[in-house]
Design an enzyme around this catalytic site. Sequence first.
Site, PDB file in Angstrom:
ATOM      1  CD  GLU A 289      -2.338  -1.276   2.882  1.00  0.00           C
ATOM      2  OE1 GLU A 289      -2.026  -0.417   3.722  1.00  0.00           O
ATOM      3  OE2 GLU A 289      -3.115  -2.210   3.130  1.00  0.00           O
ATOM      4  NE  ARG A 292       5.849  10.060   3.148  1.00  0.00           N
ATOM      5  CZ  ARG A 292       5.277  10.963   3.959  1.00  0.00           C
ATOM      6  NH1 ARG A 292       5.352  12.237   3.670  1.00  0.00           N
ATOM      7  NH2 ARG A 292       4.664  10.577   5.057  1.00  0.00           N
ATOM      8  CE1 TYR A 332       1.707  15.101  10.262  1.00  0.00           C
ATOM      9  CE2 TYR A 332       2.208  15.808   8.035  1.00  0.00           C
ATOM     10  CZ  TYR A 332       1.368  15.186   8.934  1.00  0.00           C
ATOM     11  OH  TYR A 332       0.199  14.641   8.489  1.00  0.00           O
ATOM     12  CB  CYS A 360      -4.360  35.367  10.133  1.00  0.00           C
ATOM     13  SG  CYS A 360      -4.658  36.539   8.821  1.00  0.00           S
ATOM     14  CE1 TYR A 388      -0.797  10.730   3.070  1.00  0.00           C
ATOM     15  CE2 TYR A 388       1.538  10.474   2.575  1.00  0.00           C
ATOM     16  CZ  TYR A 388       0.303   9.919   2.858  1.00  0.00           C
ATOM     17  OH  TYR A 388       0.178   8.562   2.919  1.00  0.00           O
TER      18      TYR A 388
HETATM   19  N1  LLP Z   1      -1.514   2.091   4.379  1.00  0.00           N
HETATM   20  C1  LLP Z   1      -2.015   2.582   5.535  1.00  0.00           C
HETATM   21  C2  LLP Z   1      -2.878   1.724   6.341  1.00  0.00           C
HETATM   22  C3  LLP Z   1      -1.713   3.888   5.935  1.00  0.00           C
HETATM   23  O1  LLP Z   1      -2.189   4.351   7.081  1.00  0.00           O
HETATM   24  C4  LLP Z   1      -0.887   4.697   5.115  1.00  0.00           C
HETATM   25  C5  LLP Z   1      -0.576   6.078   5.495  1.00  0.00           C
HETATM   26  C6  LLP Z   1      -0.398   4.148   3.917  1.00  0.00           C
HETATM   27  C7  LLP Z   1      -0.727   2.844   3.583  1.00  0.00           C
HETATM   28  C8  LLP Z   1       0.467   4.920   2.974  1.00  0.00           C
HETATM   29  O2  LLP Z   1       1.662   5.289   3.573  1.00  0.00           O
HETATM   30  P1  LLP Z   1       2.806   6.004   2.715  1.00  0.00           P
HETATM   31  O3  LLP Z   1       3.330   4.986   1.731  1.00  0.00           O
HETATM   32  O4  LLP Z   1       2.198   7.143   2.042  1.00  0.00           O
HETATM   33  O5  LLP Z   1       3.805   6.394   3.725  1.00  0.00           O
HETATM   34  N2  LLP Z   1       0.075  13.064   6.265  1.00  0.00           N
HETATM   35  C9  LLP Z   1       1.325  12.461   6.641  1.00  0.00           C
HETATM   36  C10 LLP Z   1       1.381  10.988   6.282  1.00  0.00           C
HETATM   37  C11 LLP Z   1       0.255  10.174   6.864  1.00  0.00           C
HETATM   38  C12 LLP Z   1       0.322   8.722   6.505  1.00  0.00           C
HETATM   39  C13 LLP Z   1      -0.905   8.014   6.942  1.00  0.00           C
HETATM   40  N3  LLP Z   1      -0.990   6.633   6.558  1.00  0.00           N
HETATM   41  C14 LLP Z   1       2.471  13.244   6.010  1.00  0.00           C
HETATM   42  O6  LLP Z   1       2.211  14.209   5.308  1.00  0.00           O
HETATM   43  O7  LLP Z   1       3.634  12.928   6.235  1.00  0.00           O
END
Ligand code: LLP
Length: 430
Positions: A289, A292, A332, A360, A388
């Site tokens: 899954e 990013r 973050y 603001c 994101y």
């Molecule tokens: N699978 C599940 C169950 C997840 O919760 C997530 C991300 C992914 C896959 C995908 O993860 P990735 O490959 O994108 O790391 N808004 C935050 C990141 C939140 C990630 C939430 N879950 C940021 O901007 O860093």
Amino acid sequence: MNPSPSTPAPLPGAPFLHYQDGQLMLEQLPLAELARQHGTPLFVYSKAAILAALAAYQRGLAGRQALVCYAMKANSSLAILKLLAEAGCGFDIVSAGELERALAVGAEPGKIVFSGVGKTRAEMRCALEVGVGCFNIESQAELDVLSEVATAGGHVAPISIRVNPNVDARTHPYISTGLKGNKFGIAHEQALAAYRHAATLPGLRVTGIDCHIGSQITESTPYLEAMDRVLDLVTAIEAAGIPIQHIDFGGGLGIDYNGDTPPAADLLWQQLLAKMDARGFGKRRILIEPGRSLVGNAGICLTEVLFLKPGEQKNFCIVDAAMNDLPRPALYEAFHRIVPLAEAAADAVTTTYDVVGPVCESGDWLGRDRALAVRQGELLAVLSAGAYCMSMASNYNTRPRAAELLVDGTSARVIRQRETLPDLWRAESV
Ligand code: LLP
């Protein structure tokens, strides 16, 4: 994405960006021209960069029974989903809204996995009716409710249980998900009991196991540790007479924001598959899954310098993009590189600025202490903005969300129009 020998070197963390004759180019298009035509703030994505990122996973998993389920929370714009669906991806979704987006681009329901700690009954019903490939279950209570909902509708829900392996992904605490203190998954010590319980419930069919330990992970070790825990569990669950057909190993692979050096997706999977092979699980169906790592470095946000404001302690470079467009720094303290669209002359005077938006709040900053040689009216690009950013954008301060473009070689297509003010208050009444 095949730079000719004369093409200048790509920018760090942005393999599809380079300067040509002093102008920042995305693939073969000058970005200043796109900003002039479409206005700012403007998100621009490279099709080639997205497909190249996917190809790294496909290489790593070649010859295996594997499915890449793009975690669309990273960027759920329809054109990006369509591109990835056509390239063979399934989707990882976390809401009925994301389900509808996947269906809108023609995704095969069987290639969708439904994650998330708080699925509502209505969302479960929608997903059962269209026939999603798997529900990733995150608590015992969710097992019971899904069993009820499925039975009432005459469905059998394919499930996997998301196990929390208690592995430290060594990333920002807000995006670490595989530790005991996180709300996600079922503790690995309780997973076997949860599987035994699931096997007794009507309306459920156990098909797999699931694990996702966090996001922006830049080392292989946490993944390898988590894989060991998951394989130990598969052994125990199967010994209890419950066959596990697939292993969903989540997403989380990091990207280069600021000199970060995550393993390449194909190299990471070489290591993980070597472990699976060594332990006799190499033929198991694999789901992943990633979010990013497929889109993050494929996108940038263009913004115009509105004012320069020198100060006693800080100099501010005030731009027209803000925390509502790019929430990661405010949320973050995330770092995104910021570069000018027109390369500064060698003798230009460089000043250290905090790059901030018009919202603001003191938390509305995009970059701190950045050395820039910029003038009012010039354009900047915020890098690594494909993941994101737009998907977390808001209308705070009644700011319409930005437009998005998808670039393919020498052409650019609007994939989302800039929001208009009437769009913002369409659902309101006085
Ligand atoms: N699978 C599940 C169950 C997840 O919760 C997530 C991300 C992914 C896959 C995908 O993860 P990735 O490959 O994108 O790391 N808004 C935050 C990141 C939140 C990630 C939430 N879950 C940021 O901007 O860093």
